[in-house]
Enzyme design. Structure first.
Site, PDB file in Angstrom:
ATOM      1  CG  ASN A 149      -0.322  -0.468   2.472  1.00  0.00           C
ATOM      2  OD1 ASN A 149       0.261  -1.553   2.522  1.00  0.00           O
ATOM      3  ND2 ASN A 149      -0.394   0.338   3.513  1.00  0.00           N
ATOM      4  CB  CYS A 321      -4.487   1.437   7.607  1.00  0.00           C
ATOM      5  SG  CYS A 321      -5.112   1.427   5.944  1.00  0.00           S
TER       6      CYS A 321
HETATM    7  N1  PLP Z   1      -4.424  -4.446   3.350  1.00  0.00           N
HETATM    8  C1  PLP Z   1      -3.896  -3.425   2.668  1.00  0.00           C
HETATM    9  C2  PLP Z   1      -2.712  -3.663   1.800  1.00  0.00           C
HETATM   10  C3  PLP Z   1      -4.440  -2.141   2.782  1.00  0.00           C
HETATM   11  O1  PLP Z   1      -3.914  -1.137   2.103  1.00  0.00           O
HETATM   12  C4  PLP Z   1      -5.547  -1.954   3.636  1.00  0.00           C
HETATM   13  C5  PLP Z   1      -6.096  -0.611   3.850  1.00  0.00           C
HETATM   14  O2  PLP Z   1      -5.476   0.385   3.612  1.00  0.00           O
HETATM   15  C6  PLP Z   1      -6.071  -3.074   4.295  1.00  0.00           C
HETATM   16  C7  PLP Z   1      -5.486  -4.298   4.135  1.00  0.00           C
HETATM   17  C8  PLP Z   1      -7.267  -2.945   5.180  1.00  0.00           C
HETATM   18  O3  PLP Z   1      -8.430  -2.957   4.400  1.00  0.00           O
HETATM   19  P1  PLP Z   1      -9.777  -2.308   4.983  1.00  0.00           P
HETATM   20  O4  PLP Z   1      -9.576  -0.822   4.963  1.00  0.00           O
HETATM   21  O5  PLP Z   1     -10.855  -2.764   4.031  1.00  0.00           O
HETATM   22  O6  PLP Z   1      -9.963  -2.831   6.354  1.00  0.00           O
END
Ligand code: PLP
Length: 381
Positions: A149, A321
Site C-alpha cells: 500500500n 491505516c
Molecule cells: N491491506 C492493505 C494492503 C491495505 O492497504 C488496507 C487498507 O489500507 C487493508 C489491508 C485494510 O483494508 P480495509 O480498509 O478494508 O480494512
C-alpha cells in the site's frame, strides 16, 4: 478552493453506477437474505449475483468468495482461521505487511504460535532465500501481500506460493491493493486464500471478501446463524455487498485503462520529482501503476503533507491505516531506509479521474513548498 484527491490507496469515492446499484436496497423494504419469503429470496439472489461479480474480478469460483465487512476482517480471518485447526508452529509474514496481518499473527503468541517476519530487499521485494531458511521449520501459514500500500511494490506471489506449497504450509495473500490495478487471478496466484476490499475500488466501505480454497480447513470467524457457509455468521450488509459486486465488475472492465492512465500520470510526476532531488522508493522494481512513494531530503513527510493540503493537494505521509503512529514507515525501515529519510516519506496515489494538469499543479506546489521549507529550516539540497 477545491482540493485534488491523490490518496486513492487509502480509500476511493463511490462510483455513481455503484451508488445506483445500491440505492434500491437502501430505499425500499429489503428482506433478510435468510428469510424464505419473496423479500428474503430477492436479497439472496442479489447477493449471489454480487458474489459472481466478485469471483469474476478475482479470477476465482463463486463458491470461493466469503464476504466480510473489511479487508482488515478478512486478513484477521485468514491468519486466525487458517492456523486454528493446526498444531501451533510458526506464522510467517513479510516485513512489509499491513498491520492487519502482522498484528493478529503476533496476537496468536498466547496460543503458542511464533510469528516471524520475512525480510525484504532494498527495493521492497521479498527475500525468498530468507523464506526458504524459515521454511526449514514447520510453518502453519505464510502471508505475503500482492502489492504494498505504501511503495506499490508487486511480489511474485505465484512463485512464492509454489515455494510455500512445497513446504506443506498454507499461503495467503493480501491483494487489497492489487484489485482493479492489476489483472488478478486467484487461480493463477495459486494461493490458498486472498483478501480483497471494496472501498479501494470505488465501492462502499463495509464490504470485502476472503477468497478461499474450499479444501482449506479453516475455523469460522463468527459463529451464529450460519451465513457465508457457516464461516462468517451475521446478517449480510446487502447494499454494501451489491455495491462491492458492481464495483468489481467495473474495476475488472476498466483495469487496463486504469493502469495505462495512472501510469502516465505517475511517470510524469516522477519525472518532475527527480528534478527536485527527491528519492523515489522502489522505482527499480514492478509496482502497481498508480503509486509513487518518495522523500525530499531534509523535509519531514508530515510537514510536506500539511503544506500540500493547504495548497489543495491531498496526499499521504504513509499508510493511512496506521497514521496514528508518528514512527517512520515500517515498510521503509524493513527496506533498510534510514530513519531520517523514512521520516520524509510522502505517498501520492492516483485515481482514474486525476489529470496531467493536476500533476503539474502538484509539482508546482511541491517545488514552491520545498523551497519555502528549505529556507525555513536552512537545509540545502
Ligand atoms: N491491506 C492493505 C494492503 C491495505 O492497504 C488496507 C487498507 O489500507 C487493508 C489491508 C485494510 O483494508 P480495509 O480498509 O478494508 O480494512
Amino acid at each position: 478552493m477545491s482540493s485534488v484527491y491523490l490518496d486513492h490507496n487509502a480509500t476511493t469515492s463511490l462510483d455513481s453506477h455503484v451508488l445506483e446499484a445500491m440505492l434500491p436496497w437502501m430505499k425500499a423494504q429489503a428482506g433478510n437474505p435468510t428469510s424464505r419469503h419473496i423479500f428474503g429470496r430477492t436479497a439472496r439472489t442479489a447477493i449471489e449475483h454480487a458474489r459472481a461479480q466478485v469471483a469474476e474480478a478475482c479470477g476465482a469460483y463463486t463458491s470461493q468468495v466469503v464476504f466480510t465487512a473489511s479487508g482488515t476482517e478478512a486478513n484477521n480471518f485468514a491468519v486466525r482461521g487458517m492456523t486454528a485447526n493446526q498444531d501451533a508452529a510458526q506464522i510467517l509474514y513479510s516485513a512489509i505487511e499491513h498491520p492487519c496481518v502482522s498484528r493478529p499473527a503476533a496476537a496468536l503468541k498466547q496460543y503458542g504460535y511464533k510469528s516471524q517476519s520475512i525480510a525484504v530487499n532494498g527495493q521492497g521485494r521479498l527475500e525468498t532465500a530468507h523464506l526458504a531458511l524459515l521454511l526449514e521449520k514447520p510453518a502453519n501459514l505464510v502471508s505475503v501481500m500482492l502489492a504494498n500500500n505504501e511503495t506499490g511494490v508487486i511480489q511474485d506471489i505465484a512463485q512464492i506460493a509454489e515455494q510455500v506449497r512445497r513446504s506443506g504450509s498454507l499461503m495467503h495473500t493480501d491483494a487489497v491493493q492489487g484489485l482493479g490495478k492489476l489483472a488478478l487471478s486467484f487461480t493463477d496466484l495459486n494461493v490458498h486464500a486472498m483478501t480483497v476490499s471494496s472501498h479501494k475500488i470505488n465501492g462502499p466501505q463495509g464490504a470485502a471478501a476472503l477468497i478461499l480454497d474450499k479444501r482449506v480447513d479453516i475455523q469460522p470467524l463468527l459463529y451464529g446463524g450460519g451465513q457465508e457457509r457457516g464461516l462468517r455468521s451475521g446478517t449480510e450488509n446487502v447494499a454494501a455487498i451489491i455495491g462491492f459486486g458492481m464495483a468489481c465488475e467495473l474495476a475488472a472492465a476498466n483495469q487496463s485503462n486504469f493502469a495505462s492512465h495512472t501510469r502516465a500520470l505517475r511517470d510524469a510526476f516522477e519525472q518532475g520529482l527527480r528534478s527536485l532531488d527527491a528519492q523515489i522508493f522502489s522505482d527499480q522494481v514492478a509496482r502497481i501503476p498508480n503509486t509513487s512513494f518518495f522523500a525530499v531530503n531534509g523535509i519531514e513527510g508530515e510537514t510536506l503533507v500539511t503544506a500540500l493540503d493547504r495548497k489543495g493537494f491531498a496526499v499521504a505521509s504513509g499508510s493511512a491505516c496506521s497514521s496514528d503512529s508518528t514512527e517512520p514507515s515500517h515498510v521503509l525501515l524493513a527496506m533498510g531506509v534510514g530513519h531520517d529519510l523514512a521520516r520524509g516519506a510522502v505517498r501520492v496515489s492516483f485515481g482514474s479521474h486525476n489529470t496531467l494538469q493536476q500533476v503539474s499543479g502538484l509539482l508546482d506546489a511541491l517545488k514552491s513548498e520545498v523551497l519555502r521549507l528549505r529556507q525555513l529550516t536552512g537545509v540545502t539540497a
